[in-house]
Design an enzyme around this catalytic site. Sequence first.
Site, PDB file in Angstrom:
ATOM      1  N   CYS A 181      -3.039  11.336   1.752  1.00  0.00           N
ATOM      2  CA  CYS A 181      -2.334  10.070   1.472  1.00  0.00           C
ATOM      3  C   CYS A 181      -0.922  10.295   0.941  1.00  0.00           C
ATOM      4  O   CYS A 181       0.059   9.940   1.588  1.00  0.00           O
ATOM      5  CB  CYS A 181      -3.144   9.257   0.479  1.00  0.00           C
ATOM      6  SG  CYS A 181      -4.844   9.040   1.008  1.00  0.00           S
ATOM      7  N   LYS A 191       0.845  -1.211   0.000  1.00  0.00           N
ATOM      8  CA  LYS A 191       0.000   0.000   0.000  1.00  0.00           C
ATOM      9  C   LYS A 191       0.875   1.255   0.000  1.00  0.00           C
ATOM     10  O   LYS A 191       0.639   2.205  -0.755  1.00  0.00           O
ATOM     11  CB  LYS A 191      -0.904  -0.030   1.239  1.00  0.00           C
ATOM     12  CG  LYS A 191      -1.572   1.280   1.578  1.00  0.00           C
ATOM     13  CD  LYS A 191      -2.626   1.653   0.568  1.00  0.00           C
ATOM     14  CE  LYS A 191      -3.046   3.093   0.704  1.00  0.00           C
ATOM     15  NZ  LYS A 191      -4.000   3.504  -0.307  1.00  0.00           N
TER      16      LYS A 191
HETATM   17  N1  SAJ Z   1      -1.360  15.357  -8.426  1.00  0.00           N
HETATM   18  C1  SAJ Z   1      -0.486  16.094  -9.226  1.00  0.00           C
HETATM   19  N2  SAJ Z   1      -0.178  15.590 -10.461  1.00  0.00           N
HETATM   20  C2  SAJ Z   1      -0.719  14.417 -10.929  1.00  0.00           C
HETATM   21  C3  SAJ Z   1      -1.584  13.694 -10.118  1.00  0.00           C
HETATM   22  C4  SAJ Z   1      -1.887  14.191  -8.855  1.00  0.00           C
HETATM   23  O1  SAJ Z   1       0.016  17.149  -8.845  1.00  0.00           O
HETATM   24  O2  SAJ Z   1      -0.409  14.051 -12.064  1.00  0.00           O
HETATM   25  C5  SAJ Z   1      -1.686  15.863  -7.070  1.00  0.00           C
HETATM   26  C6  SAJ Z   1      -3.177  16.052  -6.833  1.00  0.00           C
HETATM   27  O3  SAJ Z   1      -3.640  17.267  -7.349  1.00  0.00           O
HETATM   28  C7  SAJ Z   1      -3.242  15.993  -5.320  1.00  0.00           C
HETATM   29  C8  SAJ Z   1      -2.195  14.930  -5.005  1.00  0.00           C
HETATM   30  O4  SAJ Z   1      -1.335  14.873  -6.128  1.00  0.00           O
HETATM   31  O5  SAJ Z   1      -2.899  17.214  -4.726  1.00  0.00           O
HETATM   32  C9  SAJ Z   1      -2.759  13.563  -4.697  1.00  0.00           C
HETATM   33  O6  SAJ Z   1      -3.855  13.297  -5.551  1.00  0.00           O
HETATM   34  P1  SAJ Z   1      -4.048  11.907  -6.318  1.00  0.00           P
HETATM   35  O7  SAJ Z   1      -5.252  12.026  -7.155  1.00  0.00           O
HETATM   36  O8  SAJ Z   1      -2.803  11.500  -6.979  1.00  0.00           O
HETATM   37  O9  SAJ Z   1      -4.228  10.842  -5.142  1.00  0.00           O
HETATM   38  P2  SAJ Z   1      -5.137  10.797  -3.823  1.00  0.00           P
HETATM   39  O10 SAJ Z   1      -4.296  11.257  -2.679  1.00  0.00           O
HETATM   40  O11 SAJ Z   1      -6.452  11.424  -4.006  1.00  0.00           O
HETATM   41  O12 SAJ Z   1      -5.345   9.204  -3.720  1.00  0.00           O
HETATM   42  C10 SAJ Z   1      -4.210   8.369  -3.634  1.00  0.00           C
HETATM   43  C11 SAJ Z   1      -4.351   7.267  -4.685  1.00  0.00           C
HETATM   44  N3  SAJ Z   1      -3.098   6.517  -4.815  1.00  0.00           N
HETATM   45  C12 SAJ Z   1      -2.559   6.210  -5.996  1.00  0.00           C
HETATM   46  O13 SAJ Z   1      -3.057   6.531  -7.047  1.00  0.00           O
HETATM   47  C13 SAJ Z   1      -1.314   5.398  -5.985  1.00  0.00           C
HETATM   48  C14 SAJ Z   1      -5.511   6.339  -4.330  1.00  0.00           C
HETATM   49  O14 SAJ Z   1      -5.569   5.244  -5.230  1.00  0.00           O
HETATM   50  C15 SAJ Z   1      -5.339   5.840  -2.894  1.00  0.00           C
HETATM   51  O15 SAJ Z   1      -6.403   4.974  -2.512  1.00  0.00           O
HETATM   52  C16 SAJ Z   1      -5.317   7.036  -1.968  1.00  0.00           C
HETATM   53  O16 SAJ Z   1      -4.168   7.841  -2.320  1.00  0.00           O
HETATM   54  C17 SAJ Z   1      -5.210   6.562  -0.536  1.00  0.00           C
HETATM   55  O17 SAJ Z   1      -6.235   6.593   0.166  1.00  0.00           O
HETATM   56  O18 SAJ Z   1      -4.134   6.093  -0.134  1.00  0.00           O
END
Ligand code: SAJ
Length: 411
Positions: free
Chosen positions: A254, A200
């Site tokens: 996360c 995870k």
């Molecule tokens: N972000 C970027 N660039 C990107 C993608 C995201 O700057 O290309 C930023 C987002 O805007 C945000 C942050 O990263 O601020 C995190 O957002 P996210 O959409 O990447 O992820 P979370 O935190 O909403 O959810 C993550 C997910 N993990 C992965 O994709 C590996 C989700 O699947 C998990 O279940 C979740 O963490 C969790 O609960 O752990």
Amino acid sequence: MNICVVGLGYMGLPTALFLSRGGHKVMGYDISKAKIDMLKKGELPFEENGLKELYEQGKKNFSVLSKLGQADAYLIAVPTPANKDNTCDLKYVISATESVVPFVKKGVLVILESTVTPGTTAVLVKGILEKSGLKAGKDFSLAYVSEKAIPGNTLYEMVNNDRVMGGIDDKSNQIAKEIYSCFVKGEIHVTDCTTAETAKLIENAYRDVNIAFANELARICEQLGLDVWKTIELANHHPRVKVLSPGPGVGGHCLSTDPWFLTEKYGNTGVIGTARDVNEKTPRKIVELIESMVKEKPIIAILGASYKKNVDDFRESPTLRMISIFKEKGYSFKVTDPFVRRFPEKIFGFEEAVKDANIILVSVDHDIYKQYEPRLSELESNGVQILDTRNLFNGKFPRIGAVKNQRNEIK
Ligand code: SAJ
């Protein structure tokens, strides 16, 4: 089965409702009295696509408890924030596990879903539960089950994503698998507790490192006078390359903490810790970019308070980070966000927020903001600067990693 879900947050509540819709008798418990009161009235404590419909489908077998009671299985889904030194704060896991101890009887299954530092289930949680006088793997079952669902698309992903679960023994895995099978359509992979916990953390650390890479590329392309978005897009045509998108920083509960939990016993000096640092420093880089764009003192209209698009969650949001830098520098700002409530700063309507601003910072790419494109063009032609940190407008306005883009050699 009678299942008690401890922790009715972004993951616990939908899981409880999927289980109740799937035919289990589910009791939900949370330490927040406000949340319990809301749910007792049939109100949902947060917004998520499709949650209302799921609640309607699952409510027949779902009840909320003000006090824990006896069940066949306990599912713990409580928050694990980071301590000041970035280690995993297990206080909620500990207190939730302790609250289950009086109900640990022969044949009971306890599942931990919270994201934790490796070893938590097999050592800490097991140790607490065995205060009941019974033995994990012999008298009762114990498993760690991770969640991969992404906020904004939680319900779809909860059903369709693969799952990894790690039991203290085969029987624990077998019962846990049976329970989740009532709604999970993805494949369920079984292993031991610590491997499941670590997998995870790897998932989120991997994404954080990839975003840090994109954020660093944005700085590099800015220096080179290139457009990072076009450049990444070209690199991504390689069959084995998939660079993510740069942004104003990494928020949420996360990605901004979990990579630290992975390295906490190993040391933060490697690539995972460096990526965290890059992402942590990104909001300050955005503020520097703003300063380079406006000649006078910045008066900033911030479009977006949540940590990412189309959600109301603003925990660790890059906007919050940038606001604290604006305050430190004495810049005035107004925030607008149609999703966010109970934000520590006043939330304005769009027009109020942009009034008097000399720069508009698109901090979140909520889909609903696309409607403002003509109005933003108008404001831009009146001399207001615009900085799109998410490429929401596809290059129509200056975007991070391309603000000083002057290379037009090939048209
Ligand atoms: N972000 C970027 N660039 C990107 C993608 C995201 O700057 O290309 C930023 C987002 O805007 C945000 C942050 O990263 O601020 C995190 O957002 P996210 O959409 O990447 O992820 P979370 O935190 O909403 O959810 C993550 C997910 N993990 C992965 O994709 C590996 C989700 O699947 C998990 O279940 C979740 O963490 C969790 O609960 O752990």
